[in-house]
Design a protein around this motif. Structure first.
Motif, mmCIF file in Angstrom:
data_model
loop_
_atom_site.group_PDB
_atom_site.id
_atom_site.type_symbol
_atom_site.label_atom_id
_atom_site.label_comp_id
_atom_site.label_asym_id
_atom_site.label_seq_id
_atom_site.Cartn_x
_atom_site.Cartn_y
_atom_site.Cartn_z
ATOM 1 N N ASP A 220 -7.418 0.793 -0.714
ATOM 2 C CA ASP A 220 -7.896 -0.518 -0.248
ATOM 3 C C ASP A 220 -9.258 -0.445 0.439
ATOM 4 O O ASP A 220 -9.914 -1.454 0.613
ATOM 5 N N THR B 157 0.828 -1.200 0.000
ATOM 6 C CA THR B 157 0.000 0.000 0.000
ATOM 7 C C THR B 157 0.869 1.259 0.000
ATOM 8 O O THR B 157 0.596 2.214 -0.726
ATOM 9 N N ASP C 245 -5.423 -1.314 -5.322
ATOM 10 C CA ASP C 245 -4.995 -1.906 -4.054
ATOM 11 C C ASP C 245 -6.046 -2.906 -3.591
ATOM 12 O O ASP C 245 -7.115 -2.529 -3.120
ATOM 13 N N GLU C 246 -5.755 -4.156 -3.749
ATOM 14 C CA GLU C 246 -6.638 -5.250 -3.360
ATOM 15 C C GLU C 246 -8.060 -5.106 -3.907
ATOM 16 O O GLU C 246 -9.029 -5.067 -3.144
HETATM 17 MG MG LIG Z 1 -2.277 -2.761 1.930
#
Ligand SMILES: [Mg+2]
Ligand SMILES: Nc1ncnc2c1ncn2[C@@H]1O[C@H](COP(=O)(O)OP(=O)(O)OP(=O)(O)O)[C@@H](O)[C@H]1O
Lengths: 331, 309
Positions: free
Chosen positions: B88, B48, B164-165
């Motif tokens: 995220d 991140t 991010d994810e």
């Molecule tokens: Mg992360």
């Protein structure tokens, strides 16, 4: 980037914030309570004035109303911006805002505009009451316009400072508390500091009068009057145009109506006058010309404070960040 | 389909610390255009943080970064115009509806006023949220928010995507759709960088993988090269398990005990598997399946984190 793009950026931001505010709060209730509280107080004020034999009640009513509006406004407004930056970070929407093409200045100004706009809605709700004062007669339109303008500006300054605090501090509770501390310092704080400063600058003087010799105390408010200038109530009172004095039967100028704003303003201007050590100068009151106006300094100070606050907010919104406060994540 | 990497995304020797916590020690990666690059690593590896550097939110303490040909520190505005970043978590827009959020973001990216509503509609359809367009974002489910977050990153049609994810919280169908969406985005010539913990998913999506651990890049390679020469377990299943084990024994291939799922053997890559399969077919063993037990990415990941336990 053209000014036009920047303006549309500010408006985009302001519109977004305003919509969020509009939907979040119970505005109808809040504004209703605000209006009713002021209306009741104004009604009581009128009753009191009439009972005390006042004939022209419009001017004192307007003065009292504006002082009340300012006081209540200073209570409400810090809550409007105290969380505008760090609250967004806590809700996880600040970083995505910063990665858009909106510049930090557009974000800062847009958010400020929305908050100030909300404060002005409160001011707008009081307009019917202002109209009531005017309806009572004897109120110059210029006086109404100037007092409204000054209140609007002062509320804007408090918005800007609150927003700046929310950009400087990581926690929204801390910034909320500090915005109220700021308002307290500006209102009560200036008064306390001024009073203490007058006491501290008071001199003892030997006075010789014919055969008598005695010491007297001479206050020097003219050295510290500027401590009072930032006070919002001082600025409002002193900025309000004075009611023109009329000549009374003995041909001396006399103000025919009670005017809380004018009275406060005169009292403040008097602090700029020096006694010049002449202990008897004050024996004939009313003859002395009041000192120069205080409000331009106060208003300039406040506006500078507001502009500085916006500039600081802009700096704090600039990304990429080099350093972060402890325990703060960008996202 | 190796296009010019010039305006994809490059990072070399990126370092970033917070106080005395070193979040990213030294990370390097390339995400060329036209490809999906996976960023894989354990919790706290610094994924991140690296994405925040790339998304113009953090200044790196050291290292060279170029996103779409621009420097995120020196010229963040140019990078922002060309980058879609999906954090995220989606964040809370309180009472705004999904459509309103996208229209606001479109305005913030300075799309012409006439285009904003249309763009919001397109994106909602793309992430299958059209029927939730008028719902407050606040009440959407996690997966729905995640899809809306992806739509938000795509508003200005950027050539570089930092996700991010994105697969976190998605249901199986949405994951498959996400896979297709990412492939499509890369197919249009975009550089797509995804961090994810869903390795099986990445296996089918990514062209390249960057493995990171404790703030460092451990390896960076094409997915196809990932399992070259590495011994990994494969599972074979035949109609007649006894015939299968007999054939394996006859050919001297080490194998595990037969189970309902099949028989496991250790093989060094695709070529070895194909060879064994051909041999078994020649031996007239009725093989019905032959597949690696774990994905090659998972194997590489486990090898990387082995030392941690
Ligand atoms: Mg992360
Ligand atoms: N603002 C910050 N202040 C202090 N430490 C931080 C900060 N941001 C991240 N860290 C630390 O840096 C390390 C890397 O964090 P990061 O969020 O980049 O990990 P990640 O790879 O994204 O993990 P995950 O897979 O759990 O999302 C962690 O140890 C984290 O605690």
């Amino acid at each position: 980037m053209s000014a036009r793009t920047a303006l549309s950026g500010v408006l985009t931001m302001a519109g977004h914030e305003f919509r969020l505010r509009l939907r979040a709060g119970r505005w109808r209730w809040l504004l209703g309570a605000w209006f009713i509280a002021l209306a009741v107080l104004l009604g009581l004020m009128r009753l009191a004035l009439v009972r005390s034999g006042e004939e022209e009640v419009g001017t004192p009513m307007l003065g009292g109303l504006m002082l009340l509006v300012l006081a209540l406004g200073l209570l409400v407004v810090p809550a409007l911006t105290a969380q505008s930056v760090n609250g967004d970070r806590e809700r996880g929407v600040l970083a995505t805002l910063q990665t858009t093409l909106l510049t930090p200045l557009e974000i800062a100004l847009g958010k400020l505009l929305a908050a100030w706009g909300t404060a002005l809605v409160f001011l707008a709700v009081t307009l019917p009451l202002v109209a009531w004062c005017m309806f009572e007669g004897g109120v110059a339109i210029g006086r109404v316009a100037i007092t409204l303008l000054v209140v609007a500006l002062l509320l804007g300054v408090v918005c800007a400072v609150g927003q700046c605090l929310s950009a400087l501090l990581a926690r929204s509770t801390t910034s909320a508390v500090l915005s109220y501390v700021f308002v307290f310092a500006l209102t009560i704080g200036t008064l306390v500091v001024f009073t203490l400063a007058v006491a501290a600058t008071t001199e003892e003087r030997e006075v010789q009068q014919r055969r008598f010799e005695y010491t007297t105390q001479i206050a020097h408010p003219e050295r510290v009057w500027w401590l009072l200038a930032p006070n919002p109530f001082v600025v409002l009172a002193d900025a309000a145009p004075r009611v023109e004095p009329e000549l009374n039967r003995r041909g001396r100028p006399e103000r025919s109506t009670v005017d809380p704003l004018g009275a406060m303003g005169d009292a403040v201007r008097e602090t700029r006058e020096s006694d010049q050590g002449d202990a008897f100068a004050s024996i004939a009151p009313g003859d002395r010309e009041p000192g120069g106006p205080v409000w331009p300094y106060g208003l300039a100070f406040n506006v500078a404070l507001g502009v500085g606050a916006v500039a600081l907010t802009e700096r704090r919104l600039r990304t990429p960040y080099r350093s972060l406060p402890r325990a703060v994540r960008v996202a | 389909m190796e296009q010019s990497t010039a305006d994809g995304l490059q990072a070399a020797g990126v370092r970033r610390s917070f106080g005395n916590v070193v979040a990213v020690e030294s990370m390097s990666l390339n995400a060329p255009r036209g490809q999906v690059t996976a960023l894989v690593g354990p919790n706290g590896a610094g994924k991140t943080t690296l994405l925040l550097v790339l998304a113009t939110l953090l200044v790196p303490d050291a290292g060279e970064v170029s996103v779409a040909g621009f420097d995120p520190v020196g010229d963040p505005a140019s990078v922002r115009a060309r980058t879609g970043w999906m954090p995220d978590s989606f964040g809370s827009y309180e009472t705004l509806t999904a459509r309103e959020v996208l229209e606001f973001v479109a305005a913030a990216y300075r799309l012409p006023a006439a285009r904003r509503a249309e763009r919001a509609g397109e994106l909602l359809a793309l992430v299958h949220l059209s029927e939730y367009a008028e719902r407050p974002v606040h009440v959407l489910s996690r997966g729905q928010k995640q899809r809306l977050g992806l739509a938000r990153a795509l508003v200005h049609d950027p050539p570089v995507l930092l996700l991010d994810e994105p697969a976190a919280g998605l249901d199986p169908r949405s994951r498959i759709e996400l896979r297709a969406l990412l492939r499509g985005l890369a197919g249009d010539g975009r550089a797509v960088l995804v961090s994810s913990h869903v390795l099986a998913e990445l296996e089918e999506t990514a062209d390249r993988v960057v493995l990171v651990d404790r703030g460092r890049t451990v390896s960076q390679q094409r997915m196809a090269d990932l399992d070259l020469g590495q011994l990994r377990p494969w599972r074979l299943r035949a109609l007649d398990a006894a015939a299968l084990t007999a054939a394996l024994d006859a050919r001297g291939v080490d194998h595990g005990p037969p189970s309902p799922a099949g028989v496991e053997v250790l093989l060094a890559g695709d070529a070895a598997a194909a060879e064994l399969l051909a041999a078994l077919v020649q031996d007239r063993v009725a093989v019905v399946s032959c597949a690696p037990v774990a994905g090659s990415l998972e194997a590489a990941y486990l090898a990387m984190t082995e030392s941690r336990r």
